[in-house]
Design an enzyme around this catalytic site. Structure first.
Site, mmCIF file in Angstrom:
data_model
loop_
_atom_site.group_PDB
_atom_site.id
_atom_site.type_symbol
_atom_site.label_atom_id
_atom_site.label_comp_id
_atom_site.label_asym_id
_atom_site.label_seq_id
_atom_site.Cartn_x
_atom_site.Cartn_y
_atom_site.Cartn_z
ATOM 1 C CG HIS A 68 -1.680 1.249 1.471
ATOM 2 N ND1 HIS A 68 -1.360 2.163 2.444
ATOM 3 C CD2 HIS A 68 -2.771 1.737 0.818
ATOM 4 C CE1 HIS A 68 -2.231 3.161 2.403
ATOM 5 N NE2 HIS A 68 -3.090 2.930 1.428
ATOM 6 C CB SER A 69 0.944 4.219 0.411
ATOM 7 O OG SER A 69 1.254 5.578 0.329
#
Length: 222
Positions: A57-58
């Protein structure tokens, strides 16, 4: 996310990267992207895992990319969850140019290396897309500064075997703060198959705002 996936019969690991969560006490200027790649690779090899669906994520899109490059034979699928998607040799600045400003602020700060979390913004942006007051309070208590080396070190994708790993991109298409951009996903994956892109109508931290919906998407890949 963990109980939802485990209830569906999946084995789930959600490791804290060095300097974050239960490893926050290890935060220091020497911690960087390579440290976090070592964290993920070490977990997978220590647990002798295979056929892993590796979700980043991210910023962790950089982490899973380099980790898969090191141990492609253990990875069944890469999931870029509203994540940075790099090419070989790129750093966070190449993928998300707004991070250059964060690096400059860190280098000019008293510490010379700490990147503080982004501040909460008015709705609909909130704190990484989280706007519910109780969730914001919980999330704020989880946040740590990020070592600037995480944004400076390059991703390594020189192993041709990594190109064979299928990819899925999950884009959170709620409100996006000014200056944050998303690269277009090429229509063909590195392994030659058609790109798979799913969307969730929420902000950046969808694991907090839409955990059930995100779990349902991930279970399609198991």
């Amino acid at each position: 996310m963990v109980p939802l996936l485990e209830a569906a019969g999946q084995q789930v690991f959600a490791p804290s990267l060095t300097g974050f969560g239960d490893k926050a006490h290890l935060l220091g200027p020497e911690v960087g992207l390579d440290t976090h790649v070592d964290d993920v690779v070490g977990l997978i090899t220590d647990e002798n895992l295979s056929d892993v669906v590796l979700v980043g994520h991210s910023y962790a899109g950089l982490v899973i990319s380099s980790a898969a490059n090191r141990i492609p034979e253990r990875i069944a699928h890469l999931v870029y969850l509203d994540a940075m998607v790099p090419e070989d040799g790129e750093s966070a600045v190449d993928v998300q140019p707004v991070t250059r400003h964060l690096i400059e602020l860190a280098e000019k700060s008293e510490s010379g290396w700490r990147v503080p979390p982004m501040p909460e913004q008015p709705a609909p942006f909130g704190l990484f897309g989280v706007t519910d007051p109780a969730d914001v309070a919980w999330l704020r208590g989880m946040l740590s500064d990020q070592p600037v080396r995480c944004l400076q070190q390059p991703v390594h994708l020189g192993n041709p075997a990594v190109d064979a790993i299928p990819r899925t991109h999950i884009h959170n298409v709620g409100a996006m703060p000014e200056g944050v951009t998303r690269r277009a996903v090429p229509s063909i994956q590195p392994n030659g198959t058609a790109a798979q892109v799913w969307e969730l109508p929420t902000g950046h931290d969808c694991m907090i705002t839409m955990p059930s919906e995100l779990s349902e998407l991930l279970l399609k890949l198991s």
